[in-house]
Design an enzyme around this catalytic site. Structure first.
Site, PDB file in Angstrom:
ATOM      1  N   GLY A 156      39.785  48.333  42.539  1.00  0.00           N
ATOM      2  CA  GLY A 156      41.013  48.901  42.005  1.00  0.00           C
ATOM      3  C   GLY A 156      41.807  49.704  43.015  1.00  0.00           C
ATOM      4  O   GLY A 156      42.806  50.329  42.661  1.00  0.00           O
ATOM      5  N   SER A 173      43.780  42.976  50.621  1.00  0.00           N
ATOM      6  CA  SER A 173      43.936  42.365  51.942  1.00  0.00           C
ATOM      7  C   SER A 173      42.884  41.292  52.209  1.00  0.00           C
ATOM      8  O   SER A 173      43.176  40.275  52.856  1.00  0.00           O
ATOM      9  CB  SER A 173      43.894  43.448  53.026  1.00  0.00           C
ATOM     10  OG  SER A 173      42.692  44.171  52.951  1.00  0.00           O
ATOM     11  N   GLU A 211      41.713  42.041  37.263  1.00  0.00           N
ATOM     12  CA  GLU A 211      40.544  41.556  38.019  1.00  0.00           C
ATOM     13  C   GLU A 211      39.329  41.474  37.099  1.00  0.00           C
ATOM     14  O   GLU A 211      38.551  40.519  37.141  1.00  0.00           O
ATOM     15  CB  GLU A 211      40.250  42.503  39.185  1.00  0.00           C
ATOM     16  CG  GLU A 211      41.316  42.446  40.272  1.00  0.00           C
ATOM     17  CD  GLU A 211      41.148  43.492  41.356  1.00  0.00           C
ATOM     18  OE1 GLU A 211      41.743  43.322  42.426  1.00  0.00           O
ATOM     19  OE2 GLU A 211      40.426  44.482  41.150  1.00  0.00           O
ATOM     20  N   ASP A 243      36.926  37.722  45.128  1.00  0.00           N
ATOM     21  CA  ASP A 243      37.697  38.964  45.226  1.00  0.00           C
ATOM     22  C   ASP A 243      36.999  39.944  46.164  1.00  0.00           C
ATOM     23  O   ASP A 243      35.797  39.826  46.421  1.00  0.00           O
ATOM     24  CB  ASP A 243      37.841  39.588  43.815  1.00  0.00           C
ATOM     25  CG  ASP A 243      38.946  40.639  43.745  1.00  0.00           C
ATOM     26  OD1 ASP A 243      39.599  40.910  44.765  1.00  0.00           O
ATOM     27  OD2 ASP A 243      39.141  41.188  42.643  1.00  0.00           O
ATOM     28  N   LYS A 271      31.980  48.179  53.465  1.00  0.00           N
ATOM     29  CA  LYS A 271      32.068  48.363  52.007  1.00  0.00           C
ATOM     30  C   LYS A 271      30.696  48.501  51.349  1.00  0.00           C
ATOM     31  O   LYS A 271      30.605  48.886  50.188  1.00  0.00           O
ATOM     32  CB  LYS A 271      32.809  47.179  51.364  1.00  0.00           C
ATOM     33  CG  LYS A 271      34.191  46.875  51.957  1.00  0.00           C
ATOM     34  CD  LYS A 271      35.195  47.915  51.553  1.00  0.00           C
ATOM     35  CE  LYS A 271      36.604  47.647  52.046  1.00  0.00           C
ATOM     36  NZ  LYS A 271      37.295  46.542  51.425  1.00  0.00           N
TER      37      LYS A 271
END
Ligand code: 5RP
Length: 220
Positions: free
Chosen positions: A95, A30, A103, A81, A121
């Site tokens: 993942g 997302s 990736e 990413d 995160k």
């Protein structure tokens, strides 16, 4: 700020890392989707993109951004990413979207890995998020037993097949004290394609969205 606004803020901030006229590596998820939407606005600045998943390829192409196969590209100056978890050394668990192997391949080619994430995160120790492991289907039983033997509790991600035609096992309960060693150890299990620890090749920069703005972290 909502989670969505935080993701959009880091996605926008990542544009500053693009190299004009070059290819950009694009992640999956997302937050990466927000980055793809930002890329669409400045696509005249780049030659095109390499995608880390079929989903990202489709979203890029939907915006009219040229997508190159990795083996047709000599260099990727920047890869952008998201992550499921990131620590102060900029090692990550990735993942959650099941795209970890592609990736990892694109990240390995890229000169600079820019991780974009919201503040939730950032963790002191990796491992609260179950570690995704991509597995060749016929090796599932063997890999599960081996993962259990090193202390994890593996669960098959039901109904999910990766872009490479493989399965994902999500592993809870691993003590990730030395992420680099554990990444290598899991990769040595026969039947494992790759695992979601990005420790041997961590990010170079993390753009972290917080209520006080976007913070830039570099490895310490
Ligand atoms: C996909 C990934 C993603 O980067 C990770 O799951 C984070 O996703 P999101 O930005 O949706 O939180 O590794 O395989």
């Amino acid at each position: 700020m909502t989670q969505d606004e935080l993701k959009k803020a880091v996605a926008r901030a990542a544009l500053a890392y693009l190299v004009d006229g070059e290819i950009v590596g694009v992640g999956t998820g997302s937050t990466a989707n927000c980055f793809i939407d930002e890329l669409a606005r400045i696509q005249h600045r780049i030659r095109g993109a390499v995608a880390s998943s079929e989903a990202s390829r489709q979203r890029l192409e939907g915006h009219g951004i040229p997508v190159f196969d990795l083996d047709k590209v000599d260099a990727i100056p920047v890869y952008v990413d998201g992550a499921d978890e990131i620590n102060a050394a900029l090692q990550m668990i990735k993942g959650g979207g099941g795209a970890l192997t592609r990736e990892k391949i694109v990240a390995a080619v890229a000169t600079k890995f820019v991780c974009i994430a919201d503040g939730s995160k950032l963790v002191a120790v990796l491992g609260q998020f179950p570690l995704p492991v991509e597995v060749i289907p016929m090796a599932l039983g063997h890999v599960r037993r081996q993962l259990a033997a090193i202390g994890g509790t593996p669960t098959l991600r039901e109904g999910f097949v990766t872009d490479n035609g493989n399965l994902i096992v999500d592993v809870k309960g691993l003590a990730i004290v030395d992420a680099t060693a554990l990444e290598a150890r899991i990769n040595q299990i026969v039947g494992v394609v790759s695992n979601g620890l990005f420790a041997q090749r961590p990010a170079d920069v993390c753009l972290l969205a917080t209520a006080n703005g976007v913070q830039t972290l570099t490895a310490n």
